[in-house]
Write a protein that holds these residues in place. Structure first.
Motif, PDB file in Angstrom:
ATOM      1  N   LEU A 317      37.416 -12.417  10.628  1.00  0.00           N
ATOM      2  CA  LEU A 317      37.885 -13.142  11.811  1.00  0.00           C
ATOM      3  C   LEU A 317      37.367 -12.496  13.090  1.00  0.00           C
ATOM      4  O   LEU A 317      36.957 -13.194  14.033  1.00  0.00           O
ATOM      5  CB  LEU A 317      39.413 -13.192  11.821  1.00  0.00           C
ATOM      6  N   ARG A 318      37.358 -11.176  13.129  1.00  0.00           N
ATOM      7  CA  ARG A 318      36.857 -10.476  14.314  1.00  0.00           C
ATOM      8  C   ARG A 318      35.358 -10.732  14.485  1.00  0.00           C
ATOM      9  O   ARG A 318      34.879 -10.978  15.603  1.00  0.00           O
ATOM     10  CB  ARG A 318      37.127  -8.982  14.200  1.00  0.00           C
ATOM     11  N   ALA A 319      34.609 -10.666  13.378  1.00  0.00           N
ATOM     12  CA  ALA A 319      33.165 -10.888  13.452  1.00  0.00           C
ATOM     13  C   ALA A 319      32.851 -12.294  13.946  1.00  0.00           C
ATOM     14  O   ALA A 319      31.950 -12.502  14.786  1.00  0.00           O
ATOM     15  CB  ALA A 319      32.529 -10.655  12.082  1.00  0.00           C
ATOM     16  N   LEU A 320      33.571 -13.291  13.442  1.00  0.00           N
ATOM     17  CA  LEU A 320      33.331 -14.665  13.861  1.00  0.00           C
ATOM     18  C   LEU A 320      33.749 -14.885  15.310  1.00  0.00           C
ATOM     19  O   LEU A 320      33.080 -15.606  16.066  1.00  0.00           O
ATOM     20  CB  LEU A 320      34.079 -15.619  12.933  1.00  0.00           C
ATOM     21  N   HIS A 321      34.854 -14.272  15.730  1.00  0.00           N
ATOM     22  CA  HIS A 321      35.285 -14.410  17.115  1.00  0.00           C
ATOM     23  C   HIS A 321      34.254 -13.796  18.066  1.00  0.00           C
ATOM     24  O   HIS A 321      33.896 -14.403  19.091  1.00  0.00           O
ATOM     25  CB  HIS A 321      36.648 -13.754  17.318  1.00  0.00           C
ATOM     26  N   ASP A 322      33.768 -12.611  17.730  1.00  0.00           N
ATOM     27  CA  ASP A 322      32.780 -11.959  18.589  1.00  0.00           C
ATOM     28  C   ASP A 322      31.479 -12.755  18.634  1.00  0.00           C
ATOM     29  O   ASP A 322      30.849 -12.877  19.696  1.00  0.00           O
ATOM     30  CB  ASP A 322      32.510 -10.539  18.089  1.00  0.00           C
ATOM     31  N   ALA A 323      31.067 -13.293  17.479  1.00  0.00           N
ATOM     32  CA  ALA A 323      29.858 -14.115  17.450  1.00  0.00           C
ATOM     33  C   ALA A 323      30.048 -15.371  18.288  1.00  0.00           C
ATOM     34  O   ALA A 323      29.153 -15.776  19.046  1.00  0.00           O
ATOM     35  CB  ALA A 323      29.506 -14.483  16.012  1.00  0.00           C
ATOM     36  N   GLY A 324      31.208 -16.019  18.151  1.00  0.00           N
ATOM     37  CA  GLY A 324      31.481 -17.215  18.933  1.00  0.00           C
ATOM     38  C   GLY A 324      31.516 -16.936  20.422  1.00  0.00           C
ATOM     39  O   GLY A 324      31.076 -17.756  21.237  1.00  0.00           O
ATOM     40  N   THR A 325      32.020 -15.750  20.806  1.00  0.00           N
ATOM     41  CA  THR A 325      32.046 -15.378  22.218  1.00  0.00           C
ATOM     42  C   THR A 325      30.631 -15.221  22.759  1.00  0.00           C
ATOM     43  O   THR A 325      30.296 -15.732  23.836  1.00  0.00           O
ATOM     44  CB  THR A 325      32.842 -14.069  22.401  1.00  0.00           C
ATOM     45  N   ALA A 326      29.777 -14.512  22.011  1.00  0.00           N
ATOM     46  CA  ALA A 326      28.381 -14.360  22.431  1.00  0.00           C
ATOM     47  C   ALA A 326      27.683 -15.715  22.501  1.00  0.00           C
ATOM     48  O   ALA A 326      26.939 -16.003  23.452  1.00  0.00           O
ATOM     49  CB  ALA A 326      27.648 -13.432  21.459  1.00  0.00           C
ATOM     50  N   LEU A 327      27.939 -16.545  21.503  1.00  0.00           N
ATOM     51  CA  LEU A 327      27.347 -17.878  21.495  1.00  0.00           C
ATOM     52  C   LEU A 327      27.832 -18.688  22.694  1.00  0.00           C
ATOM     53  O   LEU A 327      27.050 -19.403  23.340  1.00  0.00           O
ATOM     54  CB  LEU A 327      27.710 -18.586  20.184  1.00  0.00           C
ATOM     55  N   GLY A 328      29.117 -18.570  23.012  1.00  0.00           N
ATOM     56  CA  GLY A 328      29.672 -19.299  24.147  1.00  0.00           C
ATOM     57  C   GLY A 328      29.051 -18.899  25.470  1.00  0.00           C
ATOM     58  O   GLY A 328      28.853 -19.742  26.359  1.00  0.00           O
ATOM     59  N   VAL A 329      28.725 -17.613  25.621  1.00  0.00           N
ATOM     60  CA  VAL A 329      28.069 -17.156  26.855  1.00  0.00           C
ATOM     61  C   VAL A 329      26.724 -17.873  27.027  1.00  0.00           C
ATOM     62  O   VAL A 329      26.393 -18.369  28.110  1.00  0.00           O
ATOM     63  CB  VAL A 329      27.883 -15.628  26.824  1.00  0.00           C
ATOM     64  N   ALA A 330      25.947 -17.920  25.948  1.00  0.00           N
ATOM     65  CA  ALA A 330      24.641 -18.576  26.016  1.00  0.00           C
ATOM     66  C   ALA A 330      24.782 -20.080  26.222  1.00  0.00           C
ATOM     67  O   ALA A 330      24.078 -20.684  27.041  1.00  0.00           O
ATOM     68  CB  ALA A 330      23.849 -18.294  24.743  1.00  0.00           C
ATOM     69  N   VAL A 331      25.701 -20.694  25.480  1.00  0.00           N
ATOM     70  CA  VAL A 331      25.895 -22.145  25.587  1.00  0.00           C
ATOM     71  C   VAL A 331      26.345 -22.529  26.991  1.00  0.00           C
ATOM     72  O   VAL A 331      25.886 -23.534  27.557  1.00  0.00           O
ATOM     73  CB  VAL A 331      26.916 -22.623  24.534  1.00  0.00           C
ATOM     74  N   ALA A 332      27.238 -21.751  27.576  1.00  0.00           N
ATOM     75  CA  ALA A 332      27.711 -22.061  28.924  1.00  0.00           C
ATOM     76  C   ALA A 332      26.560 -22.094  29.919  1.00  0.00           C
ATOM     77  O   ALA A 332      26.514 -22.962  30.809  1.00  0.00           O
ATOM     78  CB  ALA A 332      28.761 -21.037  29.356  1.00  0.00           C
ATOM     79  N   GLY A 333      25.603 -21.178  29.773  1.00  0.00           N
ATOM     80  CA  GLY A 333      24.447 -21.193  30.662  1.00  0.00           C
ATOM     81  C   GLY A 333      23.626 -22.455  30.514  1.00  0.00           C
ATOM     82  O   GLY A 333      23.178 -23.045  31.505  1.00  0.00           O
TER      83      GLY A 333
END
Length: 412
Positions: A317-333
């Motif tokens: 769960l932690r790994a997926l949350h951290d990956a989703g957070t990094a992905l969200g930073v890129a997607v938001a841009g």
């Protein structure tokens, strides 16, 4: 009489027939229900006699078939409808990725008729050897298709890298490919498809682009503008704007995996630092979850992550949350830049979407200027991990529909 001395009227007549064939076949392909000949005459503005002649050509060429008439009330016999044929020409989709080879056959109606996936780590394999394996698998799919009355008339190959107009793979960093002349290497093998005028025997394209096209043309129709992200060992994106793929000046758009999310972070195979795929690529997530990648078959890594997350495993769960957070930073841009309202998670991300979507949406909410009054939808791909190969084969099938005269000339 040679073509160079043919009367101008004859050339125009031939061109008119080609246009009418494409017009009628296109209407049949786009219809929500099987149209009758009368429906087609009304929709196209052609005379009923012209439509009838065109339809007979399409039937004879195995491009369309007749369906049972829909129930109707009133006098008269109901007219038979017309649908794209499930026999005849079909498209071949090919994919080379970091840890698998895939082959797909799609008929004119967009139905997947065959799908073969061969799992293997291709990083230590020379490009010529990887393509030779792909040709062998594709030959099996071609033979299966032939037994169902399908003829492969074009191929599209998806690769996870930068591809130029000539099909040269300039760089596929996760495969270790640089300046690989894919068409020339494949030309050393017996042809997989029959050559038909108007349909290139081979098109090579980025896998994320073809995955986005697969999503765009899937049924039922979705939005005409969206960002499709393919999450595998590497991460690529296909950008669709107003129903068309955005390629950029050189055709190399969508390299979202190499957007820096931590500028001073981990080194990347591309030569940069802190790239998204170092934090949200499949191998990065597996490692962060405490799983030994080498001990997991390639086709079970994503499934194992999903199982652990479903069971509430804290590391997963932690790994997926951290990956989703990094992905969200890129997607938001990307969303801020292009004003998109739909993000599609494809490839390995599709199965992990229940855990990736919340942190991606959280980053969008905090980073996208318009998110408060113009929400962004983040959802899994309809095609999942099959999107690139299906999109590749479907692109060939659509080309046949757009230019049916070449197939009919070959059939005659």
């Amino acid at each position: 009489m040679s073509l160079t001395h043919a009367p101008a009227g004859a050339v125009r007549q031939g061109s008119l027939r080609e246009l009418n064939l494409a017009l009628v076949l296109g209407r049949i392909a786009a219809a929500d229900r099987p149209p009758s000949r009368a429906d087609l005459a009304t929709a196209t503005g052609l005379t009923r006699a012209t439509v009838s002649a065109v339809v007979e050509d399409l039937l004879a060429g195995r491009l369309v078939s007749e369906s049972d008439p829909a129930p109707r009330s009133g006098a008269g016999r109901p007219a038979r409808g017309l649908v794209l044929a499930d026999q005849g020409p079909a498209g071949l989709g090919l994919e080379v990725n970091v840890d698998y080879l895939a082959v797909c056959v799609v008929d004119l109606a967009g139905q997947v008729r065959h799908r073969i996936v061969h799992r293997a780590d291709l990083r230590p394999v020379a490009p010529a050897d990887a393509l030779a394996r792909l040709v062998e698998i594709a030959g099996d799919a071609r033979d299966e298709a032939a037994r169902e009355g399908l003829t492969l008339v074009g191929a599209a190959l998806a690769v996870p890298g930068l591809v130029d107009d000539a099909g040269l793979v300039r760089l596929a960093p996760n495969l270790g490919w640089r300046d690989v002349p894919v068409p020339a290497l494949l030309a050393e093998h017996p042809p997989l498809v029959e050559q038909v005028p108007g349909v290139p025997p081979l098109v090579v394209d980025n896998e994320a682009n073809l995955a986005a096209l697969g999503e765009l043309h899937s049924r039922p129709p979705g939005p005409s503008s969206f960002l499709h992200i393919s999450g595998e060992v590497g991460i690529g994106a296909g950008i669709v704007l107003d129903g068309a793929l955005f390629r950029g000046v050189r055709g190399w758009s969508g390299e979202i995996g190499h957007l820096p999310v931590h500028p001073e972070g981990r080194p990347c195979r591309c030569g940069g630092q802190g790239c998204l795929e170092q934090y949200a690529g499949q191998e990065a997530i597996v490692t962060a979850a405490g799983l030994a990648r080498a001990e997991l078959p390639a086709d079970t890594a994503t499934a194992r992550l999903a199982e652990l997350a479903e069971a509430g495993d804290p590391d997963a769960l932690r790994a997926l949350h951290d990956a989703g957070t990094a992905l969200g930073v890129a997607v938001a841009g990307v969303v801020n830049l292009l004003d998109l309202d739909t993000v599609v998670l494809g490839g390995g991300y599709a199965a992990l979407a229940p855990w990736l979507c919340p942190p991606v949406l959280a980053e969008i909410a905090s980073r996208v200027l318009t998110a408060a009054w113009s929400p962004v939808t983040v959802r899994p791909s309809r095609l999942g991990a099959e999107a690139a190969a299906v999109g590749a084969a479907g692109s060939v099938a659509r080309r046949i529909v757009a230019q049916p005269a070449g197939w009919l000339a070959r059939s005659n």
